[in-house]
Design a protein around this motif. Structure first.
Motif, mmCIF file in Angstrom:
data_model
loop_
_atom_site.group_PDB
_atom_site.id
_atom_site.type_symbol
_atom_site.label_atom_id
_atom_site.label_comp_id
_atom_site.label_asym_id
_atom_site.label_seq_id
_atom_site.Cartn_x
_atom_site.Cartn_y
_atom_site.Cartn_z
ATOM 1 N N GLU B 26 -15.714 -53.172 13.493
ATOM 2 C CA GLU B 26 -14.754 -53.885 14.063
ATOM 3 C C GLU B 26 -14.090 -55.010 13.475
ATOM 4 O O GLU B 26 -13.032 -55.238 13.207
ATOM 5 C CB GLU B 26 -15.381 -54.163 15.499
ATOM 6 N N GLU B 39 -3.892 -65.358 15.609
ATOM 7 C CA GLU B 39 -4.991 -66.607 15.717
ATOM 8 C C GLU B 39 -5.110 -67.323 14.325
ATOM 9 O O GLU B 39 -5.088 -66.507 13.326
ATOM 10 C CB GLU B 39 -6.329 -65.791 16.155
ATOM 11 N N TRP B 45 -19.824 -65.904 10.958
ATOM 12 C CA TRP B 45 -21.132 -66.305 10.541
ATOM 13 C C TRP B 45 -22.348 -65.105 10.676
ATOM 14 O O TRP B 45 -21.957 -64.112 11.227
ATOM 15 C CB TRP B 45 -21.600 -67.540 11.708
ATOM 16 N N PRO B 135 -20.862 -71.050 15.688
ATOM 17 C CA PRO B 135 -20.021 -72.395 15.544
ATOM 18 C C PRO B 135 -20.660 -73.543 16.561
ATOM 19 O O PRO B 135 -20.638 -74.784 16.312
ATOM 20 C CB PRO B 135 -18.749 -72.094 16.126
ATOM 21 N N SER B 147 -15.367 -78.447 17.172
ATOM 22 C CA SER B 147 -14.855 -77.942 18.349
ATOM 23 C C SER B 147 -13.560 -77.189 17.621
ATOM 24 O O SER B 147 -13.387 -75.830 18.094
ATOM 25 C CB SER B 147 -14.131 -78.971 19.112
ATOM 26 N N ALA B 150 -14.804 -73.664 16.238
ATOM 27 C CA ALA B 150 -15.405 -72.857 17.321
ATOM 28 C C ALA B 150 -14.143 -72.234 18.111
ATOM 29 O O ALA B 150 -14.359 -71.455 18.923
ATOM 30 C CB ALA B 150 -16.422 -73.525 18.290
ATOM 31 N N ALA B 151 -12.873 -72.789 17.726
ATOM 32 C CA ALA B 151 -11.995 -72.551 18.790
ATOM 33 C C ALA B 151 -11.139 -71.206 18.562
ATOM 34 O O ALA B 151 -9.895 -71.121 19.160
ATOM 35 C CB ALA B 151 -11.034 -73.905 18.924
ATOM 36 N N GLY B 152 -11.278 -70.644 17.449
ATOM 37 C CA GLY B 152 -10.451 -69.493 17.125
ATOM 38 C C GLY B 152 -11.252 -68.138 17.284
ATOM 39 O O GLY B 152 -12.051 -68.139 18.330
ATOM 40 N N VAL B 153 -10.872 -67.119 16.491
ATOM 41 C CA VAL B 153 -11.931 -65.932 16.602
ATOM 42 C C VAL B 153 -13.193 -66.010 16.147
ATOM 43 O O VAL B 153 -13.213 -66.596 14.879
ATOM 44 C CB VAL B 153 -11.193 -64.794 16.030
ATOM 45 N N THR B 154 -14.065 -65.625 16.519
ATOM 46 C CA THR B 154 -15.496 -65.813 16.092
ATOM 47 C C THR B 154 -16.289 -64.255 16.016
ATOM 48 O O THR B 154 -16.164 -63.777 16.933
ATOM 49 C CB THR B 154 -16.346 -66.928 16.901
ATOM 50 N N TYR B 155 -16.945 -64.093 14.766
ATOM 51 C CA TYR B 155 -17.611 -63.002 14.581
ATOM 52 C C TYR B 155 -18.999 -63.248 14.105
ATOM 53 O O TYR B 155 -19.084 -63.899 13.168
ATOM 54 C CB TYR B 155 -16.714 -61.957 13.532
ATOM 55 N N GLN B 156 -19.796 -62.408 14.506
ATOM 56 C CA GLN B 156 -21.202 -62.364 14.010
ATOM 57 C C GLN B 156 -21.021 -61.236 12.923
ATOM 58 O O GLN B 156 -21.006 -60.096 13.444
ATOM 59 C CB GLN B 156 -22.326 -62.444 14.908
#
Lengths: 224, 227
Positions: B26, B39, B45, B135, B147, B150-156
């Motif tokens: 994904e 975005e 991370w 984040p 902040s 952490a405010a956008g798109v986050t993927y592990q």
């Protein structure tokens, strides 16, 4: 930051989701939470709420988040997140609110749910797994299989993977894994000695026992 | 259009195609559609050796293919860099900050990146950051900067399973002109660290040793090198 800053999109899920663990779909690991802004404080609370919702959906247990072993992990909800993103809230014409769409890692969530009952959840129907290192040729392989087969409570032994110097055995036993471990430890000749090949792997597969096969001559020397 | 890079050898060989996807399908798909997503900031991370740098460099190369101007910065090398390097980055279509958490607690860097973030956002550029932690766990001290990350798109980025690690090892060996059999690969995975960086380092060692001794990569040979 108080909880009022986070608006729960689907609170009803918290109380009456009917799914059971066996019928969980991938959708059950994602959820939406309405938030007022993108600050870290709001994000942290929203992720906790999202995790609670997902835990309820994935377990079918509305009380699951209250259980001590699960509850302790809610504050680190971010570690279970696979992805999150902010989307505009279609129900908010003022565009003041956002939807935080969160997808959790199914594997991590399942592990979290599994933590509360791990010893009971491991079934002996498929057999216990014993990984034995230090196999030096066909004789050793045969000796190990016979050795394990001779242990009390063992019904059958099958080699599922054989490599150049290690073997993975599937052992069916009338007793639990702890009893099997004790039987191996109690054997007088100490030829199967506990061995940590990969600590991390061992931690995540508690049903697997790992040993080193020690030649009888070496055991004799060590015992002297 | 060429991408620029600072303090890191950005290899054109590093692409999405040679990233072993594992459970990150994904994420890969999202990155390939990065420029059609509204975005601005992406935060990726994952633990050590999950391929953060690979993904970021693949993004830079991909952007370059799309005639976009890209800038890659390895922030883990901050001791050899000045915070001034992030000035004027808003001229790029996409900026990639690798290991952004490595400058956590360094006020001068945090302030510089915070201003750069704002400039990039105003300019309509894209920003992708990587870090070793989420984040919310990131130790960035400047609250506004933390902040924003952490405010956008986050993927592990998920680590690879053993089978995928084997594929990664074999692919790496092929790039070096070596053949790594399944049995040798399995041996390495079961007898050495499962950390992919360590395994790659071992592969380098085996490459040198096999050239030196003119030996093929076999399990006995690997045992000899390990001992």
């Amino acid at each position: 930051m108080q909880c009022y800053k986070v608006f729960l999109a689907a609170a009803i899920l918290m109380t009456c989701h009917p799914s059971a663990l066996g019928n969980v779909t991938l959708d059950d690991f994602q959820t939406d939470v309405v938030v007022k802004d993108r600050s870290n404080e709001v994000l942290k609370e929203a992720l906790q709420l999202a995790l609670q919702q997902v835990l309820v959906k994935a377990s079918g247990d509305p009380e699951v988040a209250g259980q001590a072993t699960v509850h302790d992990h809610l504050s680190s909800a971010q570690n279970y997140v696979e992805r999150y993103e902010y989307l505009p809230d279609p129900n908010d014409p003022s565009h003041q609110k956002l939807i935080l769409h969160v997808k959790f890692s199914p594997k991590s969530v399942r592990e979290l749910l599994g933590q509360k009952n791990t010893p009971q959840e491991i079934s002996s129907e498929d057999g216990w797994t014993i990984h034995v290192y230090g196999i030096n040729g066909l004789n050793d392989f045969s000796d190990v299989v016979n050795y394990v087969r001779a242990l009390s409570s063992v019904i059958s032994v099958e080699a599922s993977t054989v490599d150049s110097d290690d073997v993975i055995l599937t052992v069916k036993s009338t007793a639990g894994i702890e009893a099997l471990k004790k039987a191996i430890a109690a054997a007088n000749d100490h030829r199967l000695q506990p061995f940590v090949a990969d600590k991390k792997a061992q931690e995540v597969t508690p049903a697997m026992l790992t040993y080193r096969w020690v030649a009888s001559s070496i055991v004799d020397k060590e015992m002297e | 259009m060429r991408q620029l890079t600072l303090n890191l050898h950005l290899s054109e060989k590093i692409t999405f195609d040679n990233f072993i996807v594992g459970e990150n399908l994904e994420l890969m798909s999202a990155l390939k559609n990065l420029f059609s997503n509204d975005e601005f900031c992406w935060y990726l991370w994952g633990e050590q050796s999950v391929g953060r740098t690979h993904l970021l460099q693949a993004c830079a190369n991909y952007a370059s293919q799309l005639q976009k101007k890209a800038m890659y910065v390895a922030l883990s090398d901050y001791v050899n860099l000045s915070p001034d390097i992030v000035r004027g980055m808003d001229q790029y279509d996409i900026v990639l900050w690798d290991d952004v958490d490595s400058i956590a607690g360094l006020n001068e860097w945090e302030v510089a990146l915070f201003h750069a973030y704002n400039q990039l956002q105003s300019a309509g550029s894209k920003l992708i950051c990587t870090a070793s932690m989420s984040p919310l766990s990131c130790q960035i001290q400047l609250p506004d900067f933390r902040s924003r990350l952490a405010a956008g798109v986050t993927y592990q980025i998920k680590p690879l399973c053993d089978e995928d690690k084997l594929t990664a090892l074999q692919q790496r060996a092929n790039l070096r002109g070596m053949q790594l059999s399944d049995s040798v690969g399995h041996y390495m995975l079961s007898h050495c660290s499962r950390n992919l960086s360590d395994l790659f380092a071992l592969l380098d060692k085996l490459d040198s040793a096999s050239l030196e001794e003119k030996r093929l990569l076999t399990v006995p040979f690997v045992k000899t090198v390990l001992s």
